[in-house]
Scaffold this motif. Structure first.
Motif, PDB file in Angstrom:
ATOM      1  N   MET A   1       0.759  -1.013  -0.308  1.00 42.95           N
ATOM      2  CA  MET A   1      -0.054   0.074  -0.402  1.00 42.95           C
ATOM      3  C   MET A   1       0.562   1.236   0.075  1.00 42.95           C
ATOM      4  SD  MET A   1      -3.304  -0.536  -0.312  1.00 42.95           S
ATOM      5  CE  MET A   1      -4.375   0.578  -0.016  1.00 42.95           C
ATOM      6  N   ARG A   2       1.802   1.576   0.855  1.00 51.11           N
ATOM      7  CA  ARG A   2       2.647   2.763   0.902  1.00 51.11           C
ATOM      8  C   ARG A   2       3.194   2.291  -0.537  1.00 51.11           C
ATOM      9  NH1 ARG A   2       7.314   2.199   5.888  1.00 51.11           N
ATOM     10  NH2 ARG A   2       5.090   2.007   7.820  1.00 51.11           N
ATOM     11  N   LEU A   3       3.671   1.860  -1.181  1.00 49.11           N
ATOM     12  CA  LEU A   3       4.126   2.215  -3.019  1.00 49.11           C
ATOM     13  C   LEU A   3       2.990   2.996  -3.710  1.00 49.11           C
ATOM     14  CD1 LEU A   3       6.779  -0.958  -3.461  1.00 49.11           C
ATOM     15  CD2 LEU A   3       7.099   1.266  -3.061  1.00 49.11           C
ATOM     16  N   THR A   4       1.835   2.256  -3.722  1.00 51.17           N
ATOM     17  CA  THR A   4       0.752   2.479  -3.914  1.00 51.17           C
ATOM     18  C   THR A   4       0.945   4.139  -4.138  1.00 51.17           C
ATOM     19  OG1 THR A   4       0.075   0.209  -4.317  1.00 51.17           O
ATOM     20  CG2 THR A   4      -1.828   2.233  -4.835  1.00 51.17           C
ATOM     21  N   VAL A   5       0.764   4.249  -2.408  1.00 50.85           N
ATOM     22  CA  VAL A   5       0.910   6.152  -2.319  1.00 50.85           C
ATOM     23  C   VAL A   5       1.351   6.712  -2.986  1.00 50.85           C
ATOM     24  CG1 VAL A   5       0.616   7.822  -0.524  1.00 50.85           C
ATOM     25  CG2 VAL A   5      -0.520   5.500  -0.465  1.00 50.85           C
ATOM     26  N   MET A   6       2.968   6.119  -2.210  1.00 52.73           N
ATOM     27  CA  MET A   6       4.050   6.845  -2.767  1.00 52.73           C
ATOM     28  C   MET A   6       4.194   6.663  -4.701  1.00 52.73           C
ATOM     29  SD  MET A   6       6.999   5.980  -0.532  1.00 52.73           S
ATOM     30  CE  MET A   6       7.303   4.070  -0.991  1.00 52.73           C
ATOM     31  N   ASN A   7       3.478   6.241  -4.834  1.00 49.59           N
ATOM     32  CA  ASN A   7       3.118   6.332  -7.399  1.00 49.59           C
ATOM     33  C   ASN A   7       2.641   7.669  -6.607  1.00 49.59           C
ATOM     34  OD1 ASN A   7       4.170   5.540  -9.341  1.00 49.59           O
ATOM     35  ND2 ASN A   7       3.408   3.490  -9.396  1.00 49.59           N
ATOM     36  N   GLN A   8       1.147   7.493  -6.351  1.00 52.13           N
ATOM     37  CA  GLN A   8       0.533   8.297  -6.880  1.00 52.13           C
ATOM     38  C   GLN A   8       1.152   9.741  -6.131  1.00 52.13           C
ATOM     39  OE1 GLN A   8      -2.825   7.308  -4.515  1.00 52.13           O
ATOM     40  NE2 GLN A   8      -4.042   5.774  -5.584  1.00 52.13           N
ATOM     41  N   MET A   9       2.218  10.027  -5.536  1.00 49.89           N
ATOM     42  CA  MET A   9       2.835  11.160  -4.980  1.00 49.89           C
ATOM     43  C   MET A   9       4.118  11.763  -5.969  1.00 49.89           C
ATOM     44  SD  MET A   9       3.512  10.517  -1.193  1.00 49.89           S
ATOM     45  CE  MET A   9       3.018  11.682   0.057  1.00 49.89           C
ATOM     46  N   ALA A  10       4.051  10.864  -6.883  1.00 49.18           N
ATOM     47  CA  ALA A  10       5.531  10.611  -7.419  1.00 49.18           C
ATOM     48  C   ALA A  10       4.210  10.828  -9.080  1.00 49.18           C
ATOM     49  CB  ALA A  10       6.061   9.165  -8.053  1.00 49.18           C
ATOM     50  N   ARG A  11       2.863  11.104  -9.405  1.00 49.11           N
ATOM     51  CA  ARG A  11       2.861  11.440 -10.662  1.00 49.11           C
ATOM     52  C   ARG A  11       2.012  12.530 -10.372  1.00 49.11           C
ATOM     53  NH1 ARG A  11      -1.002   5.328 -10.641  1.00 49.11           N
ATOM     54  NH2 ARG A  11       0.811   4.331 -11.648  1.00 49.11           N
ATOM     55  N   GLY A  12       1.766  12.818  -9.146  1.00 48.37           N
ATOM     56  CA  GLY A  12       0.995  14.780  -8.944  1.00 48.37           C
ATOM     57  C   GLY A  12       2.774  15.430  -9.016  1.00 48.37           C
ATOM     58  N   GLY A  55      14.131  23.954  -2.414  1.00 52.16           N
ATOM     59  CA  GLY A  55      13.283  25.069  -2.866  1.00 52.16           C
ATOM     60  C   GLY A  55      13.092  23.880  -4.472  1.00 52.16           C
ATOM     61  N   THR A  56      12.901  22.496  -3.190  1.00 47.71           N
ATOM     62  CA  THR A  56      10.678  22.225  -4.033  1.00 47.71           C
ATOM     63  C   THR A  56       9.870  22.276  -3.383  1.00 47.71           C
ATOM     64  OG1 THR A  56      11.650  20.450  -2.978  1.00 47.71           O
ATOM     65  CG2 THR A  56      12.406  20.322  -4.495  1.00 47.71           C
ATOM     66  N   GLY A  57       9.189  21.955  -4.354  1.00 46.89           N
ATOM     67  CA  GLY A  57       6.869  21.919  -4.030  1.00 46.89           C
ATOM     68  C   GLY A  57       7.181  20.980  -2.578  1.00 46.89           C
ATOM     69  N   PRO A  58       5.651  21.069  -1.742  1.00 43.84           N
ATOM     70  CA  PRO A  58       5.427  20.380  -0.606  1.00 43.84           C
ATOM     71  C   PRO A  58       5.518  18.452  -0.696  1.00 43.84           C
ATOM     72  CG  PRO A  58       4.014  21.738  -0.646  1.00 43.84           C
ATOM     73  CD  PRO A  58       5.183  22.427  -1.966  1.00 43.84           C
ATOM     74  N   GLY A  59       5.295  19.027  -2.249  1.00 43.61           N
ATOM     75  CA  GLY A  59       4.476  17.174  -2.701  1.00 43.61           C
ATOM     76  C   GLY A  59       6.039  16.408  -2.934  1.00 43.61           C
ATOM     77  N   ARG A  60       6.770  17.151  -2.941  1.00 42.12           N
ATOM     78  CA  ARG A  60       8.222  16.643  -3.112  1.00 42.12           C
ATOM     79  C   ARG A  60       9.108  16.296  -1.845  1.00 42.12           C
ATOM     80  NH1 ARG A  60      13.285  18.207  -7.693  1.00 42.12           N
ATOM     81  NH2 ARG A  60      11.786  17.893  -9.098  1.00 42.12           N
ATOM     82  N   ARG A  61       8.409  17.366  -0.858  1.00 39.46           N
ATOM     83  CA  ARG A  61       8.936  16.441   0.487  1.00 39.46           C
ATOM     84  C   ARG A  61       8.502  15.482   0.983  1.00 39.46           C
ATOM     85  NH1 ARG A  61       9.365  22.806   0.590  1.00 39.46           N
ATOM     86  NH2 ARG A  61       7.538  22.845   1.079  1.00 39.46           N
ATOM     87  N   LYS A  62       6.961  15.831   0.678  1.00 38.42           N
ATOM     88  CA  LYS A  62       6.328  14.714   0.976  1.00 38.42           C
ATOM     89  C   LYS A  62       7.038  13.466   0.259  1.00 38.42           C
ATOM     90  CE  LYS A  62       1.802  13.664   2.339  1.00 38.42           C
ATOM     91  NZ  LYS A  62      -0.121  14.402   1.677  1.00 38.42           N
ATOM     92  N   LEU A  63       6.947  12.912  -0.557  1.00 38.28           N
ATOM     93  CA  LEU A  63       7.393  12.050  -1.067  1.00 38.28           C
ATOM     94  C   LEU A  63       8.281  12.481  -0.284  1.00 38.28           C
ATOM     95  CD1 LEU A  63       6.953   9.752  -3.146  1.00 38.28           C
ATOM     96  CD2 LEU A  63       7.691  10.920  -5.069  1.00 38.28           C
ATOM     97  N   VAL A  64       9.626  13.051  -0.346  1.00 38.98           N
ATOM     98  CA  VAL A  64      10.956  12.389   0.249  1.00 38.98           C
ATOM     99  C   VAL A  64      10.835  11.901   1.448  1.00 38.98           C
ATOM    100  CG1 VAL A  64      13.292  13.105   0.835  1.00 38.98           C
ATOM    101  CG2 VAL A  64      12.866  13.700  -1.240  1.00 38.98           C
ATOM    102  N   LYS A  65      10.479  12.496   2.429  1.00 33.85           N
ATOM    103  CA  LYS A  65       9.669  11.436   3.998  1.00 33.85           C
ATOM    104  C   LYS A  65       9.350  10.146   3.889  1.00 33.85           C
ATOM    105  CE  LYS A  65       7.199  12.489   8.088  1.00 33.85           C
ATOM    106  NZ  LYS A  65       6.384  13.292   8.802  1.00 33.85           N
ATOM    107  N   ALA A  66       8.659   9.948   2.888  1.00 29.50           N
ATOM    108  CA  ALA A  66       7.754   9.124   3.105  1.00 29.50           C
ATOM    109  C   ALA A  66       8.287   8.137   2.656  1.00 29.50           C
ATOM    110  CB  ALA A  66       6.193   9.321   1.392  1.00 29.50           C
ATOM    111  N   LEU A  67       9.873   7.792   1.656  1.00 28.52           N
ATOM    112  CA  LEU A  67      10.223   7.395   1.052  1.00 28.52           C
ATOM    113  C   LEU A  67      11.256   6.888   1.883  1.00 28.52           C
ATOM    114  CD1 LEU A  67      11.323   8.522  -2.822  1.00 28.52           C
ATOM    115  CD2 LEU A  67      11.208   6.191  -2.061  1.00 28.52           C
ATOM    116  N   ALA A  68      12.047   8.058   2.502  1.00 26.13           N
ATOM    117  CA  ALA A  68      12.989   8.243   3.878  1.00 26.13           C
ATOM    118  C   ALA A  68      12.681   6.787   5.077  1.00 26.13           C
ATOM    119  CB  ALA A  68      13.537   9.201   4.267  1.00 26.13           C
ATOM    120  N   GLU A  69      10.871   6.981   5.510  1.00 24.75           N
ATOM    121  CA  GLU A  69      10.527   6.466   6.417  1.00 24.75           C
ATOM    122  C   GLU A  69      10.424   4.377   5.416  1.00 24.75           C
ATOM    123  OE1 GLU A  69       5.841   7.999   7.197  1.00 24.75           O
ATOM    124  OE2 GLU A  69       7.487  10.133   8.088  1.00 24.75           O
ATOM    125  N   PHE A  70      10.649   4.720   4.648  1.00 27.51           N
ATOM    126  CA  PHE A  70       9.315   3.343   4.047  1.00 27.51           C
ATOM    127  C   PHE A  70      11.035   2.369   3.987  1.00 27.51           C
ATOM    128  CE2 PHE A  70       9.106   0.749   0.125  1.00 27.51           C
ATOM    129  CZ  PHE A  70       8.271  -0.477   0.282  1.00 27.51           C
TER     130      PHE A  70
END
Length: 164
Positions: A1-12, A55-70
């Motif tokens: 499930m985490r991968l699905t969520v991260m993939n949706q974040m990446a597509r955004g 200087g990246t947007g909040p979407g990238r920062r959120k994805l990076v955080k999710a990747l670090a946790e994963f």
């Protein structure tokens, strides 16, 4: 499930960055499916470095955080991540969800508060232990260990006695 969520974040994310991140997440999924946690952690690390730009947007920062946790999850559980690809090729089960669902249905039916008689959590646990031993044909052995004089009747003998 985490991968699905991260993939949706990446597509955004932006077109090129999002597409590349999505492709890397598919590689990550493949490595995990095949039990290759070392390569999976490499992909997580590479993706984190590629996406963690000032200087990246909040979407990238959120994805990076999710990747670090994963990545932390994979590292902590690397020894217990099976090689599903190999298990699938050998005809072994890769999921026990149907068993868990059946157990949940049986237990929850009796544990709900609207029932006249309820099991205590301890009683339910003990009943499930007995039921598991019955299904695994181990109950007779347990009784013989507890009561050495106990002689288990075979299934054919029990049916013959019931018919008589």
């Amino acid at each position: 499930m985490r991968l699905t969520v991260m993939n949706q974040m990446a597509r955004g994310l932006e077109d090129k960055v999002g597409a590349e991140a999505s492709r890397q997440l598919e590689r990550l999924k493949w490595f995990l499916w095949h039990g290759n946690t070392f390569r999976a952690l490499e992909v997580v690390g590479d993706l984190e470095m590629d996406l963690d730009v000032d200087g990246t947007g909040p979407g990238r920062r959120k994805l990076v955080k999710a990747l670090a946790e994963f990545g932390g999850y994979i590292g902590a559980n690397a020894g217990s991540i099976p090689n599903y690809g190999e298990r699938h090729r050998c005809g072994e089960a890769i999921s026990n969800a149907f068993v868990e669902s059946a157990v949940n249905q049986v237990v929850s039916k009796r544990m709900v508060k609207k029932q006249q008689m309820r099991w205590t959590p301890r009683g339910a646990h003990l009943l499930l232990q007995v039921r598991t031993r019955v299904l695994n044909d181990e109950l007779g052995d347990v009784f013989q260990r507890w009561y050495p004089a106990f002689v288990a009747a075979s299934a054919g003998t029990a049916q013959t006695e019931l018919a008589a």
